[in-house]
Design a protein around this motif. Sequence first.
Motif, mmCIF file in Angstrom:
data_model
loop_
_atom_site.group_PDB
_atom_site.id
_atom_site.type_symbol
_atom_site.label_atom_id
_atom_site.label_comp_id
_atom_site.label_asym_id
_atom_site.label_seq_id
_atom_site.Cartn_x
_atom_site.Cartn_y
_atom_site.Cartn_z
ATOM 1 N N THR A 57 12.331 45.931 24.667
ATOM 2 C CA THR A 57 13.046 46.505 23.518
ATOM 3 C C THR A 57 12.337 46.201 22.204
ATOM 4 N N LYS A 58 11.557 45.132 22.152
ATOM 5 C CA LYS A 58 10.823 44.814 20.913
ATOM 6 C C LYS A 58 9.755 45.860 20.599
ATOM 7 N N ASP A 59 9.376 46.638 21.622
ATOM 8 C CA ASP A 59 8.353 47.670 21.436
ATOM 9 C C ASP A 59 8.934 48.990 20.948
ATOM 10 N N GLU A 60 10.259 49.047 20.800
ATOM 11 C CA GLU A 60 10.927 50.193 20.175
ATOM 12 C C GLU A 60 11.176 49.795 18.722
ATOM 13 N N TYR A 61 10.754 50.628 17.777
ATOM 14 C CA TYR A 61 10.914 50.250 16.377
ATOM 15 C C TYR A 61 11.057 51.470 15.478
ATOM 16 N N LEU A 62 11.654 51.212 14.323
ATOM 17 C CA LEU A 62 11.806 52.197 13.261
ATOM 18 C C LEU A 62 11.042 51.670 12.059
ATOM 19 N N THR A 63 10.199 52.500 11.456
ATOM 20 C CA THR A 63 9.454 52.082 10.272
ATOM 21 C C THR A 63 10.089 52.700 9.031
ATOM 22 N N ILE A 64 10.375 51.854 8.055
ATOM 23 C CA ILE A 64 10.944 52.264 6.768
ATOM 24 C C ILE A 64 9.911 51.943 5.707
ATOM 25 N N ARG A 105 12.575 46.199 14.595
ATOM 26 C CA ARG A 105 12.308 46.155 16.032
ATOM 27 C C ARG A 105 13.561 45.768 16.802
ATOM 28 N N GLY A 106 13.627 46.229 18.046
ATOM 29 C CA GLY A 106 14.668 45.773 18.952
ATOM 30 C C GLY A 106 14.309 44.397 19.475
ATOM 31 N N GLY A 107 15.157 43.844 20.305
ATOM 32 C CA GLY A 107 14.884 42.543 20.901
ATOM 33 C C GLY A 107 15.117 41.403 19.939
ATOM 34 N N ASN A 108 14.654 40.231 20.344
ATOM 35 C CA ASN A 108 14.823 39.021 19.550
ATOM 36 C C ASN A 108 13.489 38.593 18.967
ATOM 37 N N GLY A 109 13.531 38.028 17.776
ATOM 38 C CA GLY A 109 12.319 37.539 17.139
ATOM 39 C C GLY A 109 12.649 36.935 15.791
ATOM 40 N N THR A 110 11.620 36.518 15.101
ATOM 41 C CA THR A 110 11.772 35.905 13.786
ATOM 42 C C THR A 110 11.400 36.922 12.726
ATOM 43 N N ASP A 111 12.350 37.219 11.836
ATOM 44 C CA ASP A 111 12.091 38.145 10.733
ATOM 45 C C ASP A 111 10.993 37.567 9.848
ATOM 46 N N SER A 112 10.174 38.454 9.277
ATOM 47 C CA SER A 112 9.078 37.989 8.443
ATOM 48 C C SER A 112 8.703 39.051 7.415
ATOM 49 N N ASP A 113 8.877 38.714 6.127
ATOM 50 C CA ASP A 113 8.392 39.608 5.079
ATOM 51 C C ASP A 113 6.875 39.702 5.130
ATOM 52 N N ASN A 116 5.987 42.042 7.777
ATOM 53 C CA ASN A 116 6.699 43.326 7.664
ATOM 54 C C ASN A 116 7.524 43.654 8.901
ATOM 55 N N VAL A 117 8.325 42.692 9.367
ATOM 56 C CA VAL A 117 9.138 42.927 10.559
ATOM 57 C C VAL A 117 10.521 42.299 10.422
ATOM 58 N N VAL A 118 11.505 43.032 10.930
ATOM 59 C CA VAL A 118 12.873 42.548 11.062
ATOM 60 C C VAL A 118 13.294 42.865 12.489
ATOM 61 N N TYR A 119 13.946 41.903 13.145
ATOM 62 C CA TYR A 119 14.425 42.106 14.508
ATOM 63 C C TYR A 119 15.928 42.347 14.505
ATOM 64 N N ARG A 120 16.365 43.256 15.370
ATOM 65 C CA ARG A 120 17.791 43.541 15.477
ATOM 66 C C ARG A 120 18.534 42.427 16.214
ATOM 67 N N ASN A 121 17.784 41.563 16.920
ATOM 68 C CA ASN A 121 18.382 40.508 17.738
ATOM 69 C C ASN A 121 19.452 41.073 18.665
ATOM 70 N N ASN A 122 19.069 42.157 19.293
ATOM 71 C CA ASN A 122 19.895 42.846 20.262
ATOM 72 C C ASN A 122 18.924 43.446 21.270
ATOM 73 N N CYS A 123 19.113 43.150 22.528
ATOM 74 C CA CYS A 123 18.157 43.584 23.546
ATOM 75 C C CYS A 123 18.443 44.971 24.103
ATOM 76 N N ASN A 124 19.418 45.655 23.577
ATOM 77 C CA ASN A 124 19.678 47.033 24.000
ATOM 78 C C ASN A 124 18.855 47.992 23.155
ATOM 79 N N PHE A 125 18.387 49.048 23.797
ATOM 80 C CA PHE A 125 17.670 50.087 23.062
ATOM 81 C C PHE A 125 18.658 50.810 22.153
ATOM 82 N N ILE A 126 18.221 51.267 20.993
ATOM 83 C CA ILE A 126 19.106 51.993 20.088
ATOM 84 C C ILE A 126 18.772 53.482 20.041
#
Length: 166
Positions: A57-64, A105-113, A116-126
């Motif tokens: 799920t971390k490999d599914e992402y939306l870019t803003i 990104r989906g999945g779990n991880g550490t947000d980092s400015d 340039n990444v924020v994780y949804r901390n949810n392992c379900n695809f959106i």
Amino acid sequence: MHSRTAIAAVTAALVTCGLTALAAPSQAAEYSSALKLYGVQYDAPGTDSNRCSGGNTKDEYLTIKNYSRGTTVNLKGYFVKDATGNRFTFTRNHTLQPGDHIKLRGGNGTDSDANNVVYRNNCNFIWNNPGDTIYFYKPSGPRADVHSYTKAGSDPDGNGYVRFHG
């Protein structure tokens, strides 16, 4: 995407009739934000697995992206949702400088400015693989951007990625 063509046709017809004041507000309100949806990796590479350990799920992402030329924007309070109502709200401060972007990104991880990444901390695809609509809202409630895609119509190379804005 077809709706933009329809909006342009209706706007042209209204201009011809001298009714431009009626067409401008709805179109301007939808895209009045400096932040816009750049693109989406709606289909994570490989076989979809929403397991929190070893899933993709971390490999599914939306870019803003911040399309402003001079305004820094804080994402806190902005939110995205899909056509069925799945929703993610940016609850922390994440600032985007002009021209900067962030990947949600989906999945779990550490947000980092810095990365340039924020994780949804949810392992379900959106985002749905066959197609979906992505709505992006400002903290005050108005829509900042919206895009629909279909696997068959929006992704001719079949790589699971659709780009919305340049």
